[in-house]
Design a protein around this motif. Structure first.
Motif, PDB file in Angstrom:
ATOM      1  N   LEU A 202      71.330   3.384  22.059  1.00 55.74           N
ATOM      2  CA  LEU A 202      71.803   2.538  20.970  1.00 55.74           C
ATOM      3  C   LEU A 202      70.685   1.714  20.358  1.00 55.74           C
ATOM      4  CD1 LEU A 202      75.166   1.090  22.351  1.00 55.74           C
ATOM      5  CD2 LEU A 202      74.879   2.691  20.454  1.00 55.74           C
ATOM      6  N   ASP A 203      70.774   1.558  19.047  1.00 57.05           N
ATOM      7  CA  ASP A 203      69.996   0.540  18.360  1.00 57.05           C
ATOM      8  C   ASP A 203      70.917  -0.039  17.294  1.00 57.05           C
ATOM      9  OD1 ASP A 203      69.557   1.730  15.652  1.00 57.05           O
ATOM     10  OD2 ASP A 203      68.500   3.265  16.810  1.00 57.05           O
ATOM     11  N   PRO A 204      70.587  -1.184  16.707  1.00 55.00           N
ATOM     12  CA  PRO A 204      71.512  -1.850  15.797  1.00 55.00           C
ATOM     13  C   PRO A 204      72.019  -0.985  14.642  1.00 55.00           C
ATOM     14  CG  PRO A 204      69.711  -3.325  16.366  1.00 55.00           C
ATOM     15  CD  PRO A 204      69.366  -1.993  16.945  1.00 55.00           C
ATOM     16  N   SER A 205      71.283   0.090  14.226  1.00 51.60           N
ATOM     17  CA  SER A 205      71.692   0.887  13.056  1.00 51.60           C
ATOM     18  C   SER A 205      72.485   2.140  13.423  1.00 51.60           C
ATOM     19  CB  SER A 205      70.451   1.299  12.255  1.00 51.60           C
ATOM     20  OG  SER A 205      69.621   2.143  13.039  1.00 51.60           O
ATOM     21  N   LEU A 207      75.324   2.728  15.119  1.00 52.72           N
ATOM     22  CA  LEU A 207      76.776   2.692  14.924  1.00 52.72           C
ATOM     23  C   LEU A 207      77.134   2.887  13.458  1.00 52.72           C
ATOM     24  CD1 LEU A 207      79.601   2.202  16.091  1.00 52.72           C
ATOM     25  CD2 LEU A 207      79.253  -0.248  15.719  1.00 52.72           C
ATOM     26  N   LYS A 208      76.430   2.203  12.583  1.00 51.40           N
ATOM     27  CA  LYS A 208      76.735   2.328  11.157  1.00 51.40           C
ATOM     28  C   LYS A 208      76.470   3.750  10.658  1.00 51.40           C
ATOM     29  CE  LYS A 208      75.950  -0.041   6.763  1.00 51.40           C
ATOM     30  NZ  LYS A 208      77.382  -0.347   6.613  1.00 51.40           N
ATOM     31  N   LYS A 209      75.384   4.367  11.110  1.00 56.09           N
ATOM     32  CA  LYS A 209      75.061   5.737  10.703  1.00 56.09           C
ATOM     33  C   LYS A 209      76.119   6.724  11.183  1.00 56.09           C
ATOM     34  CE  LYS A 209      70.020   5.129  10.599  1.00 56.09           C
ATOM     35  NZ  LYS A 209      68.734   5.485  11.252  1.00 56.09           N
ATOM     36  N   LEU A 210      76.560   6.562  12.425  1.00 57.19           N
ATOM     37  CA  LEU A 210      77.585   7.464  12.964  1.00 57.19           C
ATOM     38  C   LEU A 210      78.903   7.315  12.215  1.00 57.19           C
ATOM     39  CD1 LEU A 210      76.962   7.167  16.816  1.00 57.19           C
ATOM     40  CD2 LEU A 210      76.542   9.176  15.374  1.00 57.19           C
ATOM     41  N   GLU A 211      79.271   6.092  11.915  1.00 55.43           N
ATOM     42  CA  GLU A 211      80.531   5.881  11.189  1.00 55.43           C
ATOM     43  C   GLU A 211      80.465   6.508   9.786  1.00 55.43           C
ATOM     44  OE1 GLU A 211      82.420   1.800  13.026  1.00 55.43           O
ATOM     45  OE2 GLU A 211      80.868   1.601  11.491  1.00 55.43           O
ATOM     46  N   SER A 306      83.781   7.555  20.059  1.00 54.09           N
ATOM     47  CA  SER A 306      84.821   7.254  21.041  1.00 54.09           C
ATOM     48  C   SER A 306      84.223   6.587  22.280  1.00 54.09           C
ATOM     49  CB  SER A 306      85.551   8.542  21.429  1.00 54.09           C
ATOM     50  OG  SER A 306      86.511   8.281  22.430  1.00 54.09           O
ATOM     51  N   VAL A 307      83.066   7.116  22.757  1.00 56.54           N
ATOM     52  CA  VAL A 307      82.406   6.529  23.924  1.00 56.54           C
ATOM     53  C   VAL A 307      81.965   5.097  23.624  1.00 56.54           C
ATOM     54  CG1 VAL A 307      80.389   6.673  25.419  1.00 56.54           C
ATOM     55  CG2 VAL A 307      81.664   8.740  24.843  1.00 56.54           C
ATOM     56  N   ILE A 308      81.411   4.889  22.438  1.00 54.80           N
ATOM     57  CA  ILE A 308      80.948   3.555  22.054  1.00 54.80           C
ATOM     58  C   ILE A 308      82.095   2.560  22.055  1.00 54.80           C
ATOM     59  CG2 ILE A 308      80.041   2.194  20.136  1.00 54.80           C
ATOM     60  CD1 ILE A 308      78.239   4.586  19.463  1.00 54.80           C
ATOM     61  N   PHE A 309      83.223   2.940  21.453  1.00 53.41           N
ATOM     62  CA  PHE A 309      84.361   2.019  21.383  1.00 53.41           C
ATOM     63  C   PHE A 309      84.975   1.790  22.765  1.00 53.41           C
ATOM     64  CE2 PHE A 309      84.041   2.962  16.877  1.00 53.41           C
ATOM     65  CZ  PHE A 309      84.374   1.741  16.295  1.00 53.41           C
ATOM     66  N   GLN A 310      84.971   2.824  23.597  1.00 54.40           N
ATOM     67  CA  GLN A 310      85.494   2.658  24.955  1.00 54.40           C
ATOM     68  C   GLN A 310      84.638   1.672  25.756  1.00 54.40           C
ATOM     69  OE1 GLN A 310      85.760   6.529  26.737  1.00 54.40           O
ATOM     70  NE2 GLN A 310      87.485   7.199  25.450  1.00 54.40           N
ATOM     71  N   LEU A 311      83.309   1.817  25.651  1.00 50.14           N
ATOM     72  CA  LEU A 311      82.423   0.902  26.375  1.00 50.14           C
ATOM     73  C   LEU A 311      82.531  -0.518  25.827  1.00 50.14           C
ATOM     74  CD1 LEU A 311      79.210   3.072  26.866  1.00 50.14           C
ATOM     75  CD2 LEU A 311      80.842   2.346  28.598  1.00 50.14           C
ATOM     76  N   ALA A 312      82.737  -0.646  24.526  1.00 51.17           N
ATOM     77  CA  ALA A 312      82.908  -1.977  23.942  1.00 51.17           C
ATOM     78  C   ALA A 312      84.150  -2.652  24.505  1.00 51.17           C
ATOM     79  CB  ALA A 312      82.990  -1.876  22.418  1.00 51.17           C
ATOM     80  N   ARG A 313      85.259  -1.882  24.614  1.00 50.90           N
ATOM     81  CA  ARG A 313      86.470  -2.451  25.217  1.00 50.90           C
ATOM     82  C   ARG A 313      86.246  -2.785  26.689  1.00 50.90           C
ATOM     83  NH1 ARG A 313      88.830   1.609  21.986  1.00 50.90           N
ATOM     84  NH2 ARG A 313      88.962   3.035  23.775  1.00 50.90           N
ATOM     85  N   ASP A 320      79.353  -3.522  17.827  1.00 49.12           N
ATOM     86  CA  ASP A 320      77.999  -3.851  17.374  1.00 49.12           C
ATOM     87  C   ASP A 320      77.277  -4.840  18.304  1.00 49.12           C
ATOM     88  OD1 ASP A 320      79.502  -6.059  16.855  1.00 49.12           O
ATOM     89  OD2 ASP A 320      79.042  -6.174  14.716  1.00 49.12           O
ATOM     90  N   GLN A 321      77.969  -5.315  19.379  1.00 47.96           N
ATOM     91  CA  GLN A 321      77.347  -6.222  20.342  1.00 47.96           C
ATOM     92  C   GLN A 321      76.896  -5.501  21.610  1.00 47.96           C
ATOM     93  OE1 GLN A 321      80.750  -8.908  20.605  1.00 47.96           O
ATOM     94  NE2 GLN A 321      79.550 -10.527  19.602  1.00 47.96           N
ATOM     95  N   LEU A 322      77.069  -4.187  21.658  1.00 48.34           N
ATOM     96  CA  LEU A 322      76.704  -3.446  22.869  1.00 48.34           C
ATOM     97  C   LEU A 322      75.196  -3.477  23.143  1.00 48.34           C
ATOM     98  CD1 LEU A 322      79.013  -0.283  22.884  1.00 48.34           C
ATOM     99  CD2 LEU A 322      78.993  -2.188  24.499  1.00 48.34           C
ATOM    100  N   VAL A 323      74.391  -3.538  22.091  1.00 46.15           N
ATOM    101  CA  VAL A 323      72.932  -3.597  22.291  1.00 46.15           C
ATOM    102  C   VAL A 323      72.557  -4.871  23.049  1.00 46.15           C
ATOM    103  CG1 VAL A 323      70.699  -3.759  21.143  1.00 46.15           C
ATOM    104  CG2 VAL A 323      72.435  -2.189  20.265  1.00 46.15           C
ATOM    105  N   ASP A 324      73.148  -6.017  22.640  1.00 45.44           N
ATOM    106  CA  ASP A 324      72.878  -7.286  23.335  1.00 45.44           C
ATOM    107  C   ASP A 324      73.383  -7.232  24.776  1.00 45.44           C
ATOM    108  OD1 ASP A 324      71.745  -8.312  21.040  1.00 45.44           O
ATOM    109  OD2 ASP A 324      73.611  -9.230  20.342  1.00 45.44           O
ATOM    110  N   THR A 325      74.540  -6.599  24.966  1.00 49.36           N
ATOM    111  CA  THR A 325      75.093  -6.467  26.316  1.00 49.36           C
ATOM    112  C   THR A 325      74.160  -5.655  27.204  1.00 49.36           C
ATOM    113  OG1 THR A 325      77.348  -6.580  25.446  1.00 49.36           O
ATOM    114  CG2 THR A 325      77.075  -5.646  27.652  1.00 49.36           C
ATOM    115  N   PHE A 326      73.603  -4.579  26.647  1.00 45.59           N
ATOM    116  CA  PHE A 326      72.656  -3.736  27.382  1.00 45.59           C
ATOM    117  C   PHE A 326      71.434  -4.545  27.822  1.00 45.59           C
ATOM    118  CE2 PHE A 326      68.868  -0.934  27.046  1.00 45.59           C
ATOM    119  CZ  PHE A 326      69.116  -0.138  28.159  1.00 45.59           C
ATOM    120  N   GLU A 327      70.906  -5.370  26.930  1.00 49.23           N
ATOM    121  CA  GLU A 327      69.729  -6.174  27.257  1.00 49.23           C
ATOM    122  C   GLU A 327      70.046  -7.220  28.327  1.00 49.23           C
ATOM    123  OE1 GLU A 327      68.417  -7.784  23.580  1.00 49.23           O
ATOM    124  OE2 GLU A 327      67.573  -5.889  22.829  1.00 49.23           O
TER     125      GLU A 327
END
Length: 557
Positions: A202-205, A207-211, A306-313, A320-327
Motif C-alpha cells: 500500500l501507498d497513499p495513492s 486505493l484511489k487508483k484501484l477504485e 475487497s481485501v483492503i476493505f476487510q483489513l480496514a474493518r 485510507d488509514q491503513l498505511v498509517d496503521t501499517f507504520e
C-alpha cells in the motif's frame, strides 16, 4: 561568617539588629525571653519552611536579613557564580513571608527560590538543635554523620543516583520478564498483521487508483458502446455529422463577400470548433482502438479492494488509514524485536549500571570504613572529657546481603555504645539514659563540627541535661571550635557562657497590650551580673557575684 542579622516583626520582635564577630558568642536569658528566636530567624533566612504563626501579632509580614562574610568561602562564591548571583565579600540573604502564606527570598538583592537559599545556606551556617539527640537514635542519622566526617557527601549522592538509574532499568526488566508470555503473543500477532498489510504494497495513492480502475472495468461495455456513438456523431454518420456540418457552414461563410464583422468572428469560432472536433475524434478513435473489456483484470481489482476493505474493518480504521496503521504496527514490532526496551538490551544495560554502582559504592565503603575508626576514637575522647570515662562508642558497619543494592550503599551504619567497661555494645536507644544521650549527642556534634568546612556553627541549647564540671568542659569545647571560626551558642549553663568570647542577653519587655524581646551585648561587668543570675536564680547576692566573677576569670585564662 555571620556578620549581622536584622529581624522585623518576627514572634516577639518588632525590630532587632545584632552584629556578630569571630569566636564564640553566648546567648543567655530567662526562659521565654526569646533566646532561640534569633537562631530560628536565622533558619528562616537560610530557607527553612515559613510559619505564618511566627509573624508578630498585628503585622502582615515578617522580614529577616542575614549578612555573611564569604571572602574566605570559595564553595559559596563558586555556587553563586554558577547560579548567576552577584558576588561580593558580603553576601546578604533576605527572607520575607506574609500572613497569607506568600514567601519570597533574595540573595544580594536578586530574587531566588527557597531551594537556592537552602543550598547556599548549607555552605554558610550549620545549626545544631537541642533535639538532635532524638534523631541520634536513627541509623539514617548515623550514616549521614559518618559520610560528613569522611567528606563523602558528594560520593554518597553519586551512589544514590547510580542506584536510582540501576533500579529504574531493573524494574523495567522485571516487568518485561513477568509479561514475557504476553509479549511473545503480542509479537506473534504483530508479525502476522504487519506481513498481512505488507503484502498489499500500500501507498497513499493505491486505493484511489484501484477504485478508479474498478469503476472503468465494471462499465467497459457501456463505455465502448457510447464511444462508438460519439464517433458516429462527430465524424462517421452518413448524411450529417458534426465535422461535416462545420465544414458546410465554413464553406458558406467563405463564399460570402463583404462579410460583416459578426460573421467574420463567427467564421473564426467555427474554424476553431472544427479543429477541436477533429482532435476529439482522434482521441475517441485512439481510445476505442485500445480499450477492451477485461473480466479477469476486473476480478483481480475487485479482489484487491475487497481485501483492503476487510483489513480496514478488522483494524477499525478507514481504508485510507491503513498505511498509517501499517507504520504504527511496524514500529511496535520493531521495539519488541530489537529496540532499547527488549529483554536482552535491558539485561546488558542492567549489568553495566550495576558495575557503575558497585565502583562508586565500594569507593564509598572504603571511605566510610576509614572514617568510622578515627571518628569513634575522637567521639570517645570527647565522651571521656564529658565525664563518661568508662563509655565506649563503636561505629559498626554491617555489609548488606551479597548482590543486594541499596541507595545508601553496601552497608548499614549504626552507633553502638557500652556505658561501662566489660559491657556489650548496644543500640543507643536501649542503653543510654537521657543525660547520657545528651552527652553522647554533644560529643558527636563537637566532633562533626570540628571537621566541618562551614565557618559558622550554631548550637541551640545542646548542653541541656548536663551541669557542673561537665558543663565547664562543654564551654571549653565550644570555645575551641570558636577559635577556628565562629560559634553561636544559646545556653542555660553559666559555665558554658563564661567561656564565650562574646555574650548577649535576651530579655522580654511586657507592655499593656504587647510584649517584645530585646537582645543586649554585655560588657565585662554585665557578664558577671548575668552569670550571677544564672548561678543564683532570682536573688543575686554578693557571694554569687563573687562566684560569677571567679567563673569568668577562670574561663578567660
Amino acid at each position: 561568617m555571620l556578620v549581622s542579622i536584622n529581624i522585623r516583626n518576627y514572634t516577639l520582635v518588632e525590630s532587632l539588629e545584632i552584629e556578630f564577630s569571630r569566636g564564640t558568642t553566648a546567648i543567655t536569658g530567662e526562659t521565654g525571653a526569646g533566646k532561640s528566636l534569633v537562631l530560628d530567624a536565622l533558619g528562616m533566612a537560610l530557607g527553612d519552611r515559613a510559619d505564618s504563626g511566627t509573624i508578630r501579632h498585628g503585622k502582615e509580614r515578617a522580614e529577616i536579613t542575614a549578612s555573611f562574610d564569604i571572602s574566605a568561602i570559595e564553595d559559596a562564591k563558586l555556587w553563586m557564580e554558577s547560579h548567576d548571583f552577584d558576588i561580593d565579600e558580603i553576601c546578604i540573604l533576605r527572607r520575607i513571608y506574609t500572613s497569607e502564606g506568600r514567601s519570597k527570598g533574595y540573595i544580594n538583592g536578586q530574587p531566588c527560590t527557597m531551594q537556592q537559599l537552602q543550598q547556599l545556606g548549607d555552605m554558610l551556617a550549620d545549626i545544631h538543635s537541642q533535639h538532635e539527640h532524638q534523631s541520634l537514635l536513627r541509623k539514617e542519622t548515623h550514616r549521614k554523620l559518618v559520610d560528613e566526617y569522611a567528606s563523602a557527601g558528594d560520593l554518597a549522592i553519586q551512589v544514590d543516583e547510580h542506584f536510582r538509574e540501576w533500579h529504574k532499568v531493573e524494574k523495567k526488566l522485571s516487568e518485561l520478564m513477568n509479561r514475557s508470555d504476553e509479549l511473545l503473543a503480542r509479537k506473534d500477532l504483530l508479525s502476522f498483521q504487519v506481513n498481512e498489510l505488507k503484502q498489499l504494497d500500500l501507498d497513499p495513492s493505491v486505493l484511489k487508483k484501484l477504485e478508479t480502475e474498478q469503476q472503468t472495468l465494471a462499465n467497459a461495455e457501456q463505455i465502448l458502446q457510447d464511444s462508438h456513438s460519439l464517433l458516429a456523431i462527430c465524424d462517421q454518420t452518413e448524411g450529417f455529422n458534426i465535422r461535416d456540418g462545420l465544414k458546410r457552414a465554413l464553406a458558406i461563410l467563405t463564399g460570402l463577400k463583404h462579410k460583416p464583422e459578426a460573421l467574420v468572428s463567427a467564421e473564426e469560432l467555427l474554424q476553431s470548433g472544427l479543429i477541436q472536433v477533429e482532435e476529439a475524434t482522434r482521441e475517441i478513435e485512439h481510445h476505442v482502438d485500445r480499450f477492451e473489456a477485461n473480466p479477469e483484470r476486473l476480478q483481480l481489482v475487485e479482489d484487491q479492494l475487497s481485501v483492503i476493505f476487510q483489513l480496514a474493518r478488522k483494524h477499525r480504521v478507514n481504508p485510507d488509514q491503513l498505511v498509517d496503521t501499517f507504520e504504527t504496527l511496524g514500529t511496535e514490532l520493531s521495539s519488541l524485536l530489537g529496540g532499547s526496551d527488549n529483554i536482552e538490551s535491558l539485561q546488558q544495560q542492567l549489568a553495566e549500571l550495576g558495575s557503575t554502582y558497585e565502583r562508586a559504592a565500594n569507593k564509598l565503603s572504603s571511605a566510610r570504613n576509614k572514617a568510622a575508626t578515627t571518628m569513634a576514637l575522637e567521639i570517645n575522647e570527647q565522651l571521656h572529657r564529658l565525664s563518661m570515662e568508662g563509655a565506649d562508642l563503636l561505629i559498626q558497619l554491617t555489609p548488606v546481603n551479597n548482590g543486594e543494592y541499596r541507595s545508601s550503599g553496601l552497608e548499614e551504619i549504626e552507633f553502638l555504645l557500652a556505658t561501662n567497661p566489660g559491657q556489650p555494645h548496644k543500640m543507643l536507644a536501649k542503653i543510654a539514659s537521657g543525660g547520657e544521650l545528651s552527652r553522647v549527642s554533644l560529643a558527636i556534634q563537637v566532633v562533626a563540627a570540628s571537621h566541618s568546612k562551614i565557618p559558622t556553627l550554631v548550637f541551640d541549647e545542646v548542653d541541656v541535661g548536663i551541669g557542673g564540671s561537665t558543663a565547664d568542659i562543654v564551654g571549653q569545647l565550644l570555645k575551641q571550635l570558636g577559635e577556628r571560626g565562629q560559634v553561636i551558642s544559646v545556653t542555660h549553663q553559666p559555665q558554658v557562657a563564661a567561656h564565650a568570647h562574646h555574650h548577649y542577653r535576651a530579655s522580654k519587655v511586657i507592655g499593656d497590650n504587647s510584649a517584645e524581646s530585646l537582645m543586649s551585648a554585655l560588657d565585662h561587668q554585665q557578664r558577671i551580673e548575668e552569670l550571677a543570675r544564672m548561678l543564683g536564680g532570682a536573688k543575686v547576692t554578693d557571694q554569687t557575684l563573687l562566684h560569677a566573677s571567679e567563673l569568668l576569670s577562670l574561663a578567660s585564662t
